[in-house]
Write a protein that holds these residues in place. Sequence first.
Motif, short mmCIF file in Angstrom:
data_model
loop_
_atom_site.label_atom_id
_atom_site.label_comp_id
_atom_site.label_asym_id
_atom_site.label_seq_id
_atom_site.Cartn_x
_atom_site.Cartn_y
_atom_site.Cartn_z
N GLU A 186 53.67 -29.40 15.20
CA GLU A 186 53.03 -28.15 14.76
C GLU A 186 52.78 -27.17 15.89
OE1 GLU A 186 49.57 -29.40 12.68
OE2 GLU A 186 50.69 -30.10 10.90
N THR A 187 52.87 -27.62 17.13
CA THR A 187 52.72 -26.68 18.25
C THR A 187 53.90 -25.73 18.36
OG1 THR A 187 53.80 -28.15 19.86
CG2 THR A 187 51.40 -28.40 19.56
N LEU A 239 51.18 -23.79 27.05
CA LEU A 239 50.46 -24.73 26.20
C LEU A 239 50.43 -26.13 26.81
CD1 LEU A 239 49.00 -24.66 23.48
CD2 LEU A 239 51.14 -25.36 22.39
#
Length: 246
Positions: free
Chosen positions: A34-35, A119
């Motif tokens: 989902e990142t 991230l």
Amino acid sequence: MRWLLVILALSLAPFKAAAEDRLVRLHAPEALIETGLFDYILPRFTLKHRVRVELVGTPDEADMTLGTDGQPLFDGPGQTWAMQVKSPDHDGTATLADWLTGDIGRNTVLAYAPEGDPLFSKAEPAKRETAAVELSGDPQLGLRVSQAKCTRCHVVEDSNRMSGIGSTPSFSVLRSLPDWEQRFAAFYVLNPHPSFTQIAEVTPPFDETRPSPIVPVHMTLDEVEAVLSYVAGMAAADLGAPLQHQ
């Protein structure tokens, strides 16, 4: 007709095998998927290596998994992501593993910044726990043995700081070295000691054609361990300060 189909199938088998080598089945948790990381890195990997990666639903289907177990790859968000290779003989999987652990793949992961800030970050290496070694020798015996058998060359402690050989390091200098324990535990195999040192039930007798050049040093393993215990408790020389003795 049947024979023709068999021949055709056999002729296509190598191409099918090659295609399988060019497909890697990868499993990863939904939290990582989902990142959006895979949408960013996998097309770049495929373009570079002509190996396609397919995300699968369970680890049992996968050639490789990313999760909490295995070789750490990168950190974030909130955990370290690690790689497990389940098909080490699969060419495509080996290529992907090399890419993820190499500079190009790692930098591609670290460059992923969907909202402007990266991230992920480089995984910190796991800290190794070093077991403490307990020395059972008698330090006082070690001091006496050192004074009796080592002061001919070494300064052992302050009482003999004016003796020894100037070019030979003192015990306190040796104690400051990172490998001091190995040096003292096996000193009798380090030059020049083998030419004049005998450890009972350990070292072979001197060669009759090459006798000791000086009065031999005879010790037991208990005495070696005692010396090691004595040195373990002494203060190491501060090699950044002016030397008080050698």
